[in-house]
Design an enzyme around this catalytic site. Structure first.
Site, PDB file in Angstrom:
ATOM      1  N   ALA A 249      17.531 -85.975  66.197  1.00  0.00           N
ATOM      2  CA  ALA A 249      18.270 -86.550  67.038  1.00  0.00           C
ATOM      3  C   ALA A 249      17.709 -87.959  67.653  1.00  0.00           C
ATOM      4  O   ALA A 249      18.619 -88.450  68.414  1.00  0.00           O
ATOM      5  CB  ALA A 249      19.070 -85.449  67.968  1.00  0.00           C
ATOM      6  N   ALA A 250      16.645 -88.232  67.244  1.00  0.00           N
ATOM      7  CA  ALA A 250      15.962 -89.518  67.918  1.00  0.00           C
ATOM      8  C   ALA A 250      16.883 -90.756  67.476  1.00  0.00           C
ATOM      9  O   ALA A 250      17.391 -91.611  68.414  1.00  0.00           O
ATOM     10  CB  ALA A 250      14.450 -89.855  67.684  1.00  0.00           C
ATOM     11  N   GLY A 251      17.227 -91.028  66.458  1.00  0.00           N
ATOM     12  CA  GLY A 251      18.276 -92.092  65.979  1.00  0.00           C
ATOM     13  C   GLY A 251      19.549 -91.782  66.474  1.00  0.00           C
ATOM     14  O   GLY A 251      20.389 -92.707  67.142  1.00  0.00           O
ATOM     15  N   ASP A 252      20.034 -90.771  66.613  1.00  0.00           N
ATOM     16  CA  ASP A 252      21.504 -90.331  67.197  1.00  0.00           C
ATOM     17  C   ASP A 252      21.328 -90.813  68.652  1.00  0.00           C
ATOM     18  O   ASP A 252      22.263 -91.398  69.445  1.00  0.00           O
ATOM     19  CB  ASP A 252      21.998 -89.216  67.006  1.00  0.00           C
ATOM     20  CG  ASP A 252      22.092 -88.762  65.655  1.00  0.00           C
ATOM     21  OD1 ASP A 252      22.511 -89.533  64.715  1.00  0.00           O
ATOM     22  OD2 ASP A 252      21.945 -87.504  65.388  1.00  0.00           O
TER      23      ASP A 252
END
Length: 310
Positions: A249-252
């Site tokens: 979820a880093a990109g999200d």
């Protein structure tokens, strides 16, 4: 009237196992721990935008299993408007995630209810008049995603598209995208250009601009991100130096935080710095939505100034 971030996308329950090292084919290994975390790229981005201070509407579907209400409740707890989420027969989206001690992950998706709804069902639910932007990813039916893009373009609502999981895009769709946010792997697949750093990313992003996208942001992991738009110089924002525990979820988190900061009217470099700080905090914590920071935490991170300027 406060503008809204509208997210049309996936909701999953993430079953996360932590391992010392990924198993080889045919190998059975023991897990170091197991957790159940609400996730899904759409829901993650919605939570990130809401926790960053935005008004957020989530459009998508859950199943009729025991995870369905948990997924809805978790969004609501973060302040996301869940009144337009559909319930479909069958199982909710499920992601089986294996996380290595280094923080790297491997993910197997079972789409379930995420692939069970059409644009005819969700189009009327979108609060078009209040939308600052529509956030889209690639974890629901592709026909539904394209229909949202086309309708949004007609209505003059900017489409923010995150082509993940990675896919090869048809050239004709690129002019429908206002903001394309993607990582090195995804932009390589779409443009065919090799990307191994900020300079390469800028050149690859320019290919997308030439094809009709208004602005492109390429996330570069521990090298930060680059922004390229139709006006102004390309902008590179370095990463914050942190110890990664789980990159899920880093990109999200980056996308949701960036959408929120942009909706508030922050200039591009400041909005990007806010998003980079948000994603840096997310990788220091376990889970998808469980790892997403609040606006206060992000602002504190920026104030502390732990930025990697290399």
């Amino acid at each position: 009237m406060m503008k809204k971030i509208v997210v049309v996308g996936s909701m999953n329950m993430d079953l996360v196992t932590t391992v010392a090292a990924f198993p080889k084919p045919g190998e059975t290994i023991h897990s170091l721990g197991v957790g159940y975390f609400p996730g899904g790229k759409g829901a993650n981005q919605a939570v990130a935008a809401a926790r960053s201070g935005a008004s957020v509407q989530m459009i998508g579907a859950v199943g009729t299993d025991s995870f369905a209400q948990t997924l809805i409740d978790n969004l609501a707890e973060s302040g996301v408007d869940t009144s337009s989420i559909l319930r479909k027969d069958g199982h909710s989206g499920l992601a089986v995630i294996t996380v290595e001690q280094s923080g790297e992950n491997q993910i197997v998706l079972a789409a379930g209810s995420n692939k069970a709804f059409t644009y005819e069902e969700i189009g009327p639910l979108i609060t078009w008049d209040e939308a600052y932007a529509i956030l889209l990813q690639n974890e629901i039916n592709w026909e539904t995603t394209v229909a949202v893009m086309k309708d949004a373009k007609q209505r003059g609502v900017p489409v923010w598209f995150n082509p993940a999981p990675a896919l090869k895009l048809e050239e004709s769709l690129l002019p429908l995208i206002h903001t394309c946010i993607l990582n090195e792997t995804e932009i390589e697949l779409i443009t065919g250009a090799k990307v191994s750093g900020a300079e390469d990313a800028v050149q690859a992003a320019k290919l997308l601009l030439d094809a009709g996208v208004t602005q492109v942001i390429v996330t570069l992991g521990d090298k930060g991100c680059v922004w390229v738009g139709r006006t102004g110089e390309p902008c590179h924002v370095p990463a914050f130096r942190v110890k990664a525990v789980d990159t899920t979820a880093a990109g999200d988190t980056f996308i949701g935080a960036l959408a929120s900061a942009s909706c508030e009217g922050l200039p591009v470099p400041e909005a990007l710095r806010f998003a980079v700080a948000a994603s840096a905090l997310a990788v220091t914590r376990q889970g998808a939505q469980a790892s997403i920071p609040t606006k206060q935490e992000i602002e504190q991170m920026i104030a502390d100034g732990h930025v990697n300027r290399t």
